[in-house]
Design a protein around this motif. Structure first.
Motif, PDB file in Angstrom:
ATOM      1  N   UNK A 155       0.852  -1.148   0.028  1.00  0.00           N
ATOM      2  CA  UNK A 155      -0.038  -0.099   0.112  1.00  0.00           C
ATOM      3  C   UNK A 155       0.796   1.190   0.028  1.00  0.00           C
ATOM      4  N   UNK A 156       0.698   2.175  -0.665  1.00  0.00           N
ATOM      5  CA  UNK A 156       1.204   3.574  -0.764  1.00  0.00           C
ATOM      6  C   UNK A 156       0.091   4.586  -0.606  1.00  0.00           C
ATOM      7  N   UNK A 157       0.438   5.269   0.552  1.00  0.00           N
ATOM      8  CA  UNK A 157      -0.732   6.071   1.144  1.00  0.00           C
ATOM      9  C   UNK A 157      -0.370   7.724   1.517  1.00  0.00           C
ATOM     10  N   UNK A 158      -0.878   8.475   1.124  1.00  0.00           N
ATOM     11  CA  UNK A 158      -0.785   9.900   1.452  1.00  0.00           C
ATOM     12  C   UNK A 158      -1.007  10.095   2.895  1.00  0.00           C
ATOM     13  N   UNK A 196     -10.200  10.905   6.448  1.00  0.00           N
ATOM     14  CA  UNK A 196      -9.582  10.177   7.252  1.00  0.00           C
ATOM     15  C   UNK A 196      -8.029  10.411   6.857  1.00  0.00           C
ATOM     16  N   UNK A 197      -7.033  10.701   7.788  1.00  0.00           N
ATOM     17  CA  UNK A 197      -5.649  10.631   7.318  1.00  0.00           C
ATOM     18  C   UNK A 197      -5.090   9.193   7.030  1.00  0.00           C
ATOM     19  N   UNK A 198      -3.752   9.413   6.632  1.00  0.00           N
ATOM     20  CA  UNK A 198      -2.970   8.191   6.424  1.00  0.00           C
ATOM     21  C   UNK A 198      -2.669   7.510   7.522  1.00  0.00           C
ATOM     22  N   UNK A 199      -2.515   8.250   8.926  1.00  0.00           N
ATOM     23  CA  UNK A 199      -2.245   7.682  10.159  1.00  0.00           C
ATOM     24  C   UNK A 199      -3.361   6.625  10.439  1.00  0.00           C
ATOM     25  N   UNK A 200      -4.571   7.087  10.520  1.00  0.00           N
ATOM     26  CA  UNK A 200      -5.786   6.453  10.658  1.00  0.00           C
ATOM     27  C   UNK A 200      -6.062   5.025   9.743  1.00  0.00           C
ATOM     28  N   UNK A 201      -5.732   5.345   8.416  1.00  0.00           N
ATOM     29  CA  UNK A 201      -5.618   4.107   7.498  1.00  0.00           C
ATOM     30  C   UNK A 201      -4.643   3.050   8.027  1.00  0.00           C
ATOM     31  N   UNK A 202      -3.557   3.478   8.287  1.00  0.00           N
ATOM     32  CA  UNK A 202      -2.668   2.576   8.796  1.00  0.00           C
ATOM     33  C   UNK A 202      -2.733   1.805   9.966  1.00  0.00           C
ATOM     34  N   UNK A 235       8.758  14.373  13.755  1.00  0.00           N
ATOM     35  CA  UNK A 235       7.527  14.098  14.421  1.00  0.00           C
ATOM     36  C   UNK A 235       6.818  13.147  13.545  1.00  0.00           C
ATOM     37  N   UNK A 236       6.460  13.764  12.246  1.00  0.00           N
ATOM     38  CA  UNK A 236       5.569  12.905  11.551  1.00  0.00           C
ATOM     39  C   UNK A 236       6.260  11.491  11.281  1.00  0.00           C
ATOM     40  N   UNK A 266       4.731   1.692   9.735  1.00  0.00           N
ATOM     41  CA  UNK A 266       4.998   1.806   8.333  1.00  0.00           C
ATOM     42  C   UNK A 266       6.203   1.393   8.028  1.00  0.00           C
ATOM     43  N   UNK A 267       6.322   0.799   6.799  1.00  0.00           N
ATOM     44  CA  UNK A 267       7.561   0.245   6.564  1.00  0.00           C
ATOM     45  C   UNK A 267       8.610   1.230   5.866  1.00  0.00           C
ATOM     46  N   UNK A 268       8.204   2.289   5.195  1.00  0.00           N
ATOM     47  CA  UNK A 268       9.057   3.342   4.554  1.00  0.00           C
ATOM     48  C   UNK A 268       8.212   4.719   4.407  1.00  0.00           C
TER      49      UNK A 268
END
Length: 289
Positions: free
Chosen positions: A54-57, A63-69, A93-94, A103-105
């Motif tokens: 998965x590649x995610x903004x 819903x932001x990417x952190x919530x998706x992950x 921080x991000x 996250x993997x990368x």
């Protein structure tokens, strides 16, 4: 490059132009692609198609990417899917938050197509190696560490987490993340994070970093390897990431820490030599009158 066995990649990006560009590039490389215009749609697509990556903004409406992950990591069916953040934010921080969530990368915009494809290739290569390791190795015995990497033992004695620490010990130089460890020991990243934190007070990624720092110190102190060479040897994709983590743990950059050790080392050597010389003189010259 056309892949013999096409990998399926999900791109979650609210900017239609950027999303379509990524999809076109990945399709040209032989990947099967899926697009999603927001976080909710991305979760739905991930659960439906179970992509290989998965590649995610991060910054998206609703819903932001952190919530998706976080959501994907809590679902057993999607928990171990490799996840790459692609975002315009590059604050420490991000980045740390994304990595702690599993996250993997983390690629920052603007990134080149080559950067994206390289990150994908590295992720799939690591995944293949980890699966091979998991299939062929016992957790009870960690792989031997070369003498040049000797460092103090930093893992606590927690029998329930021995498989976790064995895997980190054997693979910390491969750039592993929470997701890799979770895949190897058969837990979801979210469950493993909670279990390790509860029993040790530290995160899985925290233990990975501590192990790398333990290996970094003797390399900086006892070898002539450059900072770049040490970073690569310890699994870092770039020297800046290594230097940042080293400074966080030691309060000094690797270069400054090494200089301090080089200053201290001659002082210790001089003191030992003085003691030896004094002992030799005392044997030759009678003490007292």
């Amino acid at each position: 490059m056309i892949h013999e066995s096409s990998k399926k990649i999900l791109v979650i990006e609210d900017d239609a132009i950027a999303r379509n560009l990524f999809l076109e590039v990945l399709e040209a490389q032989g990947f099967d692609t899926i697009g999603a215009e927001d976080g909710l749609a991305g979760i739905e697509q991930a659960q439906k198609h179970l992509p290989d990556l998965v590649i995610c903004d991060i910054q998206m409406p609703d819903m932001d990417g952190y919530s998706v992950l976080t959501t994907l990591r809590q679902d057993p069916d999607t928990a171990i899917i490799p996840f790459i953040f692609l975002t315009g934010s590059n604050t420490q921080t991000d980045v740390r938050k994304g990595m702690e969530l599993g996250a993997d990368d983390y690629l920052t915009k603007p990134s080149t197509i080559e950067d994206l494809l390289r990150a994908i290739a590295v992720r799939f290569e690591k995944q293949a190696l980890l699966r091979y390791w998991y299939a062929t190795n016992s957790y009870q015995v960690a792989q031997p560490i070369p003498a040049s990497f000797n460092s103090e033992s930093i893992f606590p004695s927690v029998p329930q987490l021995q498989a976790v620490f064995d895997f980190i010990e054997a693979n910390y130089r491969q750039g592993i993340t929470l997701s890799d460890v979770a895949l190897a020991v058969g837990y979801s990243p979210a469950y493993l994070t909670n279990r390790v934190a509860k029993q040790t007070g530290e995160t899985v990624n925290g233990w990975i970093v501590k192990r790398r720092m333990a290996a970094a110190r003797p390399l900086l102190k006892n070898t002539n390897k450059t900072i770049d060479q040490i970073a690569i040897a310890l699994g870092y994709q770039n020297t800046c990431h290594f230097s940042r983590q080293f400074r966080q743990h030691h309060g000094l950059s690797p270069k400054t820490w090494r200089k301090q050790q080089q200053v201290l080392q001659p002082s210790k050597s001089a003191t030992l030599q003085f003691i030896k010389n004094r002992g030799a003189l005392e044997k030759l010259v009678p003490l007292g009158c």
